[in-house]
Design a protein around this motif. Structure first.
Motif, PDB file in Angstrom:
ATOM      1  N   THR A  89      54.968  -4.592 -25.613  1.00 49.13           N
ATOM      2  CA  THR A  89      54.017  -5.120 -24.637  1.00 49.13           C
ATOM      3  C   THR A  89      53.521  -6.491 -25.100  1.00 49.13           C
ATOM      4  O   THR A  89      53.725  -6.895 -26.251  1.00 49.13           O
ATOM      5  CB  THR A  89      52.811  -4.192 -24.479  1.00 49.13           C
ATOM      6  OG1 THR A  89      52.092  -4.159 -25.730  1.00 49.13           O
ATOM      7  CG2 THR A  89      53.251  -2.778 -24.105  1.00 49.13           C
ATOM      8  N   GLN A 195      52.414  -5.469 -18.056  1.00 49.94           N
ATOM      9  CA  GLN A 195      51.099  -5.812 -18.592  1.00 49.94           C
ATOM     10  C   GLN A 195      50.739  -7.259 -18.237  1.00 49.94           C
ATOM     11  O   GLN A 195      49.595  -7.545 -17.836  1.00 49.94           O
ATOM     12  CB  GLN A 195      51.071  -5.623 -20.109  1.00 49.94           C
ATOM     13  CG  GLN A 195      49.675  -5.736 -20.700  1.00 49.94           C
ATOM     14  CD  GLN A 195      49.639  -5.373 -22.170  1.00 49.94           C
ATOM     15  OE1 GLN A 195      50.434  -5.876 -22.960  1.00 49.94           O
ATOM     16  NE2 GLN A 195      48.724  -4.490 -22.535  1.00 49.94           N
ATOM     17  N   ARG A 198      49.694  -7.305 -14.641  1.00 55.64           N
ATOM     18  CA  ARG A 198      48.363  -6.734 -14.436  1.00 55.64           C
ATOM     19  C   ARG A 198      47.278  -7.743 -14.805  1.00 55.64           C
ATOM     20  O   ARG A 198      46.283  -7.892 -14.086  1.00 55.64           O
ATOM     21  CB  ARG A 198      48.238  -5.467 -15.287  1.00 55.64           C
ATOM     22  CG  ARG A 198      46.966  -4.676 -15.027  1.00 55.64           C
ATOM     23  CD  ARG A 198      47.059  -3.286 -15.607  1.00 55.64           C
ATOM     24  NE  ARG A 198      47.139  -3.272 -17.059  1.00 55.64           N
ATOM     25  CZ  ARG A 198      48.226  -2.908 -17.748  1.00 55.64           C
ATOM     26  NH1 ARG A 198      49.341  -2.560 -17.124  1.00 55.64           N
ATOM     27  NH2 ARG A 198      48.196  -2.906 -19.071  1.00 55.64           N
ATOM     28  N   TRP A 199      47.479  -8.445 -15.907  1.00 55.61           N
ATOM     29  CA  TRP A 199      46.477  -9.414 -16.340  1.00 55.61           C
ATOM     30  C   TRP A 199      46.384 -10.612 -15.391  1.00 55.61           C
ATOM     31  O   TRP A 199      45.285 -11.082 -15.086  1.00 55.61           O
ATOM     32  CB  TRP A 199      46.805  -9.909 -17.752  1.00 55.61           C
ATOM     33  CG  TRP A 199      46.642  -8.857 -18.803  1.00 55.61           C
ATOM     34  CD1 TRP A 199      46.095  -7.606 -18.645  1.00 55.61           C
ATOM     35  CD2 TRP A 199      47.020  -8.953 -20.171  1.00 55.61           C
ATOM     36  NE1 TRP A 199      46.121  -6.925 -19.837  1.00 55.61           N
ATOM     37  CE2 TRP A 199      46.678  -7.715 -20.793  1.00 55.61           C
ATOM     38  CE3 TRP A 199      47.617  -9.944 -20.940  1.00 55.61           C
ATOM     39  CZ2 TRP A 199      46.914  -7.482 -22.145  1.00 55.61           C
ATOM     40  CZ3 TRP A 199      47.855  -9.706 -22.289  1.00 55.61           C
ATOM     41  CH2 TRP A 199      47.497  -8.486 -22.879  1.00 55.61           C
ATOM     42  N   PHE A 206      42.442  -9.659 -18.715  1.00 53.99           N
ATOM     43  CA  PHE A 206      42.514  -8.422 -19.494  1.00 53.99           C
ATOM     44  C   PHE A 206      41.144  -7.851 -19.849  1.00 53.99           C
ATOM     45  O   PHE A 206      41.045  -6.823 -20.525  1.00 53.99           O
ATOM     46  CB  PHE A 206      43.321  -8.633 -20.789  1.00 53.99           C
ATOM     47  CG  PHE A 206      42.889  -9.810 -21.611  1.00 53.99           C
ATOM     48  CD1 PHE A 206      41.673  -9.822 -22.289  1.00 53.99           C
ATOM     49  CD2 PHE A 206      43.704 -10.928 -21.711  1.00 53.99           C
ATOM     50  CE1 PHE A 206      41.288 -10.902 -23.047  1.00 53.99           C
ATOM     51  CE2 PHE A 206      43.330 -12.027 -22.476  1.00 53.99           C
ATOM     52  CZ  PHE A 206      42.117 -12.013 -23.147  1.00 53.99           C
ATOM     53  N   GLU A 209      40.310  -4.097 -19.846  1.00 53.12           N
ATOM     54  CA  GLU A 209      40.960  -3.249 -20.847  1.00 53.12           C
ATOM     55  C   GLU A 209      40.284  -3.336 -22.210  1.00 53.12           C
ATOM     56  O   GLU A 209      40.605  -2.561 -23.109  1.00 53.12           O
ATOM     57  CB  GLU A 209      42.444  -3.634 -20.966  1.00 53.12           C
ATOM     58  CG  GLU A 209      43.214  -3.430 -19.667  1.00 53.12           C
ATOM     59  CD  GLU A 209      44.662  -3.868 -19.772  1.00 53.12           C
ATOM     60  OE1 GLU A 209      45.242  -3.776 -20.870  1.00 53.12           O
ATOM     61  OE2 GLU A 209      45.223  -4.312 -18.753  1.00 53.12           O
TER      62      GLU A 209
END
Length: 291
Positions: A89, A195, A198-199, A206, A209
């Protein structure tokens, strides 16, 4: 130092070092005489370490700085298998591989002031990391907290395709990001792409998270001054996104500098071009020194 011999000419050599369960491949560039600082260069997402080699040689030959470049796990020279078989990731690259590179530089050049130059991803998550206490200087180049609406048009149209168009469909079908097939660049592991997506599609990047899958930021553990260097013509990480990163480092530590390509006799620089050999006129400004 580890039996370093400085003979009056710069040198470079390949090195390999551990990062948790992974093993990373890098290259160490040494100046002609003992360095005034040791630089770890954290690359951008999907940018091979070889892209930074001209800049690293310049640091060694003309600025008296040692420099370590490297590839993140499961990417380019550090890849162990095809990316469809990787679980890597972006957090792995930032929170495991980047600290491992600093540990290796400390091993190679103990006692030498440690600098970090982070390009894009290379500077984004530094305040969340372990082992930042002895960093003497942090330089973030074209690094920021980017939301897809921050991009100027027409680049924003390409970004929306990358996050919402054919690219996620291809990644889901193939089990990895087919960068070459989609025209993006090198192939990447699917977990890194998801990932990243998503950010870059969340207004707070982020931050949601932090405290769950990501540790809390605290740059005060380092206390090193931070240069946030933005490029005026960068559509990938525009100046507004670079400025957002100041909140992560702390307003007292961070200093924002905006570079205009025309001031260096250049027509354009952009996101990747800051480290391109053709734009070497801007290199002294990246590290805040006179040409």
């Amino acid at each position: 130092m580890l039996d370093m011999q400085f003979t009056g000419s710069s040198s470079e050599r390949a090195i390999s070092f551990p990062a948790g369960s992974a093993r990373l491949q890098g290259r160490l560039f040494l100046p002609p005489s003992p360095p005034r600082a040791a630089v770890v260069l954290n690359g951008a997402t999907a940018v091979p370490q070889r892209f930074y080699q001209a800049f690293a040689r310049w640091l060694a030959e003309e600025r008296g700085l040692a420099c370590l470049t490297y590839d993140y796990r499961d990417f380019q020279t550090s890849a162990q298998a095809h990316p469809r078989h990787s679980s890597a990731t972006m957090a792995d690259w930032a929170l495991s591989d980047q600290p491992a590179a600093r540990a290796e530089m400390r091993r190679q050049l103990p006692g030498v002031p440690l600098w970090v130059i982070g390009h894009s991803l290379g500077g984004m998550l530094m305040p969340l990391q372990e082992g930042i206490d002895d960093i003497a200087r942090m330089i973030c180049v074209a690094s920021g907290l980017v939301h897809h609406r921050d991009h100027p048009w027409p680049y924003q149209g390409l970004a929306r395709l990358f996050w919402f168009g054919h690219v996620p469909l291809a990644a889901r079908l193939l089990g990895y990001l087919p960068g070459r097939l989609t025209g993006f660049g090198p192939d990447l592991p699917a977990p890194a792409y998801w990932q990243w997506r998503r950010w870059c599609t969340h207004p707070q990047c982020f931050y949601p998270e932090i405290g769950s899958t990501l540790p809390p930021p605290d740059w005060r553990r380092s206390g090193a001054p931070v240069d946030l260097v933005g490029l005026a013509d960068d559509p990938v990480c525009p100046p507004v996104s670079v400025l957002k990163l100041a909140g992560l480092y702390g307003q007292d530590a961070a200093r924002f500098r905006l570079l205009q390509p025309a001031d260096f006799g250049l027509d354009k620089v952009g996101h990747l071009g800051a480290f391109a050999r053709r734009n070497r006129a801007i290199w002294p400004a990246l590290i805040g020194e006179a040409g």
